[in-house]
Design a protein around this motif. Structure first.
Motif, PDB file in Angstrom:
ATOM      1  N   ARG A 164       0.799  -1.224   0.000  1.00  0.00           N
ATOM      2  CA  ARG A 164       0.000   0.000   0.000  1.00  0.00           C
ATOM      3  C   ARG A 164       0.829   1.270   0.000  1.00  0.00           C
ATOM      4  NH1 ARG A 164      -3.623  -1.799   5.041  1.00  0.00           N
ATOM      5  NH2 ARG A 164      -1.533  -2.537   5.616  1.00  0.00           N
ATOM      6  N   GLY A 165       2.079   1.205   0.448  1.00  0.00           N
ATOM      7  CA  GLY A 165       2.894   2.401   0.473  1.00  0.00           C
ATOM      8  C   GLY A 165       4.043   2.274   1.451  1.00  0.00           C
ATOM      9  N   ARG A 195       0.446  15.301  -4.604  1.00  0.00           N
ATOM     10  CA  ARG A 195       0.244  14.858  -5.975  1.00  0.00           C
ATOM     11  C   ARG A 195      -0.510  15.910  -6.796  1.00  0.00           C
ATOM     12  NH1 ARG A 195      -0.441   9.698  -8.489  1.00  0.00           N
ATOM     13  NH2 ARG A 195      -0.350   8.652  -6.467  1.00  0.00           N
ATOM     14  N   GLU A 228      -3.445  13.355  -1.845  1.00  0.00           N
ATOM     15  CA  GLU A 228      -2.503  12.263  -1.649  1.00  0.00           C
ATOM     16  C   GLU A 228      -1.079  12.809  -1.621  1.00  0.00           C
ATOM     17  OE1 GLU A 228      -2.981   9.132  -4.423  1.00  0.00           O
ATOM     18  OE2 GLU A 228      -5.108   8.813  -3.968  1.00  0.00           O
ATOM     19  N   LEU A 230       3.001  11.896  -1.704  1.00  0.00           N
ATOM     20  CA  LEU A 230       3.984  10.933  -2.183  1.00  0.00           C
ATOM     21  C   LEU A 230       5.360  11.328  -1.688  1.00  0.00           C
ATOM     22  CD1 LEU A 230       2.806  10.823  -5.910  1.00  0.00           C
ATOM     23  CD2 LEU A 230       1.915   9.467  -4.012  1.00  0.00           C
ATOM     24  N   PRO A 243       3.538   6.083  -2.384  1.00  0.00           N
ATOM     25  CA  PRO A 243       2.438   6.621  -1.566  1.00  0.00           C
ATOM     26  C   PRO A 243       2.823   6.681  -0.097  1.00  0.00           C
ATOM     27  CG  PRO A 243       1.674   4.895  -3.056  1.00  0.00           C
ATOM     28  CD  PRO A 243       3.166   4.849  -3.091  1.00  0.00           C
ATOM     29  N   ARG A 246      -2.652  10.333   3.180  1.00  0.00           N
ATOM     30  CA  ARG A 246      -3.760  11.078   2.598  1.00  0.00           C
ATOM     31  C   ARG A 246      -4.271  12.074   3.635  1.00  0.00           C
ATOM     32  NH1 ARG A 246      -6.532   7.168   1.327  1.00  0.00           N
ATOM     33  NH2 ARG A 246      -6.196   7.077  -0.939  1.00  0.00           N
ATOM     34  N   MET A 266      -0.956   5.567   4.291  1.00  0.00           N
ATOM     35  CA  MET A 266      -1.430   4.551   3.351  1.00  0.00           C
ATOM     36  C   MET A 266      -1.162   3.149   3.868  1.00  0.00           C
ATOM     37  SD  MET A 266      -2.849   6.056   0.773  1.00  0.00           S
ATOM     38  CE  MET A 266      -2.857   7.528  -0.242  1.00  0.00           C
TER      39      MET A 266
END
Length: 316
Positions: A164-165, A195, A228, A230, A243, A246, A266
């Motif tokens: 997931r990240g 993002r 989101e 990153l 990721p 959030r 994430m």
């Protein structure tokens, strides 16, 4: 027998056994007894097992036509379904081929532009698969222990990710194991990139919770719920584009210069079994000019020797 009457009793020649009422009472009592005994003691279980075994071939023979009809229906239905799926797969293949043509052209153009601008290629990340052993028994920190260590080639500060990240970072190495500090730890920090807006910032672990937060963000900054975040890749540790979190809460206070922004990671440590440890990207970058100059200087000398200061009123 009086004249004009009908004798309903059978002659003595046909009398056999007890009367019908007696048989009714007897068999009813026996049935009740057997039901009670079967419920309490299970005396009917062996009898049912024997009967089931004896009747099984008859059941199979009787079910054979039904199974045959069902198998025939499944066969013809499977043929029709397979034909539909094959047609759908061919249509999807045509669509993917149509999409792949411009992608291949763009990749060729990208390679030509990179060679024209003399840009280096993307780094090929080296990684190690590991398994989570347990969570570190420290109530004041959020750390996990994995089953790979220095002997497996892990490096200090390596990023740890899952499907997931980003999960955390290796902060302590042992011979056979390693300790990973999660992003939700209060001492953790990671450079991030929005993002949507391409704005850079730093995300920190929120104390006393399983979340994160963005600090020192202006109250009027372009940040919305659901943005989101990153990895930016500017720290030389995390590869760019992974990721991280959030935005789940946003509080703008007029009396404060900074907004209060809450983040939801994430990747969460709960339920994670297997992780991937990536070597820091700084180990794959070319050396800095200062380091290259120092390595090129003589072993016993100095890169920039300083001239002695002249004495006042005289020669050096």
């Amino acid at each position: 027998m009086p004249l004009g009457t009908l004798d309903r009793t059978p002659p003595p020649f046909f009398r056999q056994g007890p009367s019908a009422l007696t048989r009714l009472v007897f068999f009813a009592s026996a049935a009740v007894f057997l039901m009670a005994a079967d419920t309490r003691l299970g005396i009917g279980k062996p009898v049912r097992a024997v009967l089931a075994m004896a009747l099984h071939p008859i059941e199979v023979a009787l079910l054979a036509p039904v199974r045959g009809a069902n198998n025939a229906g499944d066969y013809f239905g499977g043929i029709a379904l397979a034909q539909q799926e094959a047609e759908a797969a061919r249509a999807e293949a045509r669509q993917q081929a149509a999409r792949a043509l411009p992608v291949e052209q763009l990749m060729q153009e990208n390679a030509q532009l990179r060679s024209l601008l003399e840009l280096r290629d993307r780094l090929a990340l080296r990684s190690h698969a590991a398994e989570v052993l347990y969570e570190a028994p420290d109530p004041y920190s959020r750390k996990i222990v994995i089953d790979k260590g220095e002997q497996a080639g892990l490096l200090q500060g390596s990023p740890v990710i899952d499907a997931r990240g980003v999960l955390g970072q290796v902060t302590r190495l042992y011979a056979l194991t390693a300790e990973v500090t999660l992003l939700v730890d209060r001492d953790a920090a990671i450079p991030v990139l929005n993002r949507r807006t391409q704005q850079r910032n730093v995300a920190y672990g929120a104390p006393g919770s399983d979340g994160m937060e963005l600090r020192f963000v202006a109250a009027n900054a372009d940040v919305h719920d659901g943005d989101e975040l990153l990895t930016s890749g500017l720290d030389g540790v995390y590869p760019p584009g992974l990721p991280v979190a959030r935005v789940v809460s946003l509080e703008r206070r007029t009396q404060n210069d900074f907004a209060r922004i809450g983040l939801q990671p994430m990747a969460m440590a709960d339920g994670v079994r297997h992780v991937l440890v990536i070597d820091p990207i700084g180990t794959q970058l070319p050396p800095r000019p200062e380091a290259a100059a120092s390595s090129a200087s003589p072993a016993g000398g100095r890169a920039n020797p300083r001239r002695p200061m002249p004495a006042p009123g005289g020669r050096p």
